[in-house]
Scaffold this motif. Sequence first.
Motif, PDB file in Angstrom:
ATOM      1  N   SER A  72       5.326 -47.045  94.895  1.00  0.00           N
ATOM      2  CA  SER A  72       4.135 -47.735  94.380  1.00  0.00           C
ATOM      3  C   SER A  72       3.967 -47.555  92.870  1.00  0.00           C
ATOM      4  O   SER A  72       3.319 -48.364  92.215  1.00  0.00           O
ATOM      5  CB  SER A  72       2.868 -47.234  95.097  1.00  0.00           C
ATOM      6  N   LEU A  73       4.563 -46.472  92.322  1.00  0.00           N
ATOM      7  CA  LEU A  73       4.408 -46.203  90.882  1.00  0.00           C
ATOM      8  C   LEU A  73       5.574 -46.745  90.049  1.00  0.00           C
ATOM      9  O   LEU A  73       5.643 -46.514  88.844  1.00  0.00           O
ATOM     10  CB  LEU A  73       4.241 -44.691  90.648  1.00  0.00           C
ATOM     11  N   LYS A  74       6.457 -47.525  90.698  1.00  0.00           N
ATOM     12  CA  LYS A  74       7.581 -48.138  89.973  1.00  0.00           C
ATOM     13  C   LYS A  74       7.154 -48.943  88.745  1.00  0.00           C
ATOM     14  O   LYS A  74       7.851 -48.942  87.740  1.00  0.00           O
ATOM     15  CB  LYS A  74       8.401 -49.025  90.920  1.00  0.00           C
ATOM     16  N   PRO A  75       5.987 -49.652  88.812  1.00  0.00           N
ATOM     17  CA  PRO A  75       5.582 -50.399  87.617  1.00  0.00           C
ATOM     18  C   PRO A  75       5.443 -49.531  86.359  1.00  0.00           C
ATOM     19  O   PRO A  75       5.490 -50.039  85.246  1.00  0.00           O
ATOM     20  CB  PRO A  75       4.208 -50.978  88.006  1.00  0.00           C
ATOM     21  N   LEU A  76       5.293 -48.197  86.522  1.00  0.00           N
ATOM     22  CA  LEU A  76       5.107 -47.325  85.350  1.00  0.00           C
ATOM     23  C   LEU A  76       6.433 -46.937  84.684  1.00  0.00           C
ATOM     24  O   LEU A  76       6.438 -46.228  83.672  1.00  0.00           O
ATOM     25  CB  LEU A  76       4.325 -46.062  85.734  1.00  0.00           C
TER      26      LEU A  76
END
Length: 596
Positions: A326-330
Amino acid sequence: MSQLPKRSETAAEHRWQLEDIFADQSAWDKEYAQAKEEMKKVEAYQGKLADPAQLKACFELEDELSLKVERLYVYANMKHHEDTAEPTFQALSDKSKKLSVETGEALSFITPEVLSLSDEALEAMIANKDLAKFRHTLEEMKRQKAHVLSKSEEALLAQVGNISQTPGTVFSMLNNADLKFPKVKDENGEEIELTHGRYIQFLESKNRDVREGAFKAMYDTYGKLKNTIASTLSANVTKNLFYSRARKYPSALEMSLYGDNIPKEVYTNLIGTIHKHLPLMHRYMELRKKLLKLDDLHMYDLFAPLVEEFKMDITYDEAKKTVKESLKPLGEVYLSVLQEGFDKGWIDVYENEGKRSGAYSWGAYGTHPYVLLNHKDNLNSMFTLTHEMGHALHSYYSDTNQDYRDAQYTIFLAEVASTLNEALLMDYLLKKSTDPKEKMYLLTYYADQFRTTVFRQTMFAEFEKIIHERAESGDSLTPQEFSKIYYDLNKLYYGDGMVIDKDIEMEWARIPHFYTSFYVYKYATGFSAATSFSKQILDEGAPAVERYLGFLKSGGSDFSINILKKAGVDMSSPEPIEQAMSVFEELIEQMEQLTS
């Protein structure tokens, strides 16, 4: 497993590695002795801080000593939290607390002495290249100078300090120790004593009679003590007025915002923008009524589950995997630090006998941050994991990019990084979900966060603003006055589509946060700033991520509002709250589609 494991029985890979701070007890003892020695050196600088070279040396010693004391304190207390019944670390925790107090006293002369300098001398210190590392500290001292009184007046105010805590102390004793609630009937018709802890459980009951019974019993109890509690709350307001006038602030609200250098507009914008979007809240209440299949919605129906409890069994390993996805966009760098946290002993995962309850992120500058969990295999625990790792990575980025004294970020900023992680996790789960029941469960979970964190906390913030303004204009605050203001706010916030039960007018009497005045608005602004960041990151990608990582790296090197502004979130404008409201509207639309 009904029996909790002992600390010694928990697997090493699920325990944090506190030896990264101190290898063992003797290393702790050695540093403790050094701190005690350094403390003796501080006194030599007293009366000499008008000399820039002496001031620089004093600040450097202050940093060295403070960091040692922080490390000693954090380690001792985290060891104590592993097993609170263990006497060795109970004693160590006490020893570290005493040291912390002694250090505070030893260093307490620095600020008043710097502030006794003339404005010109202070300006010269700020401009001095040799003191560049301490510029933000000196600027902050200069800003506070207008509200610092003469030595004798400050001494007098310090003596009033203990008395000023009385309203909060009396309320706390009354609320936690003396207040007894009646018994109410649970789902099985059994009589069970109502307590603070059980109240929300009763309100979450599927049985409406249980909810109503608990609600009425709660507020009847407070109603019987309304005169006493109104006196404590009124005394707390009077205390705030006393300090704001003594320290020459325009109002109690501006005094409380001054510490974080937050403009008054941040507070008033929040209330104004939420007022503009109250129709969304009213629409959500209509939807709640429809989902609960009720003819009329009451205040005691606000916590009733909207959908059948959707059982989500999520092991710790699955939670870590999902959080990382879920934190891949960061971006890759953020993910690699996150993975290091998972792999390198940052996290204390499961409950054991005597372990402190709840969850937190903590640590000392110079070593990686730590996270305490009491993980259960459910959705809530997965959100707690990403929330606490948000705090941990904020600290990691601050500590690796800032000097010791500029690394510490304010409470105003603290909840942004943790809530952003939650927003990205929720977005990921909603996009991935194909089961309408699961989707509805997630949507109601998220919508209720908006209701409780943004709308409800803003309503609290507005209540505090009104009661202080009334007192400042000379009105007396009676129980009837408190109840009327509170009831009218509920009517405004929840709308005509639901029944605003008369009992709710007593709710002000049970909110402990009202004794830490003008604090709750930070929950709403933090949540809005995080929602705004998540929207920018998901819509824009790389440029927004770059700005966000800049925010994490800034620590406390500038005023909170400036740090956020540089990163693209201007809390002095209504825009971040508008963006949060657009996310809330999308949630409601998705829920309406699923129920049509």
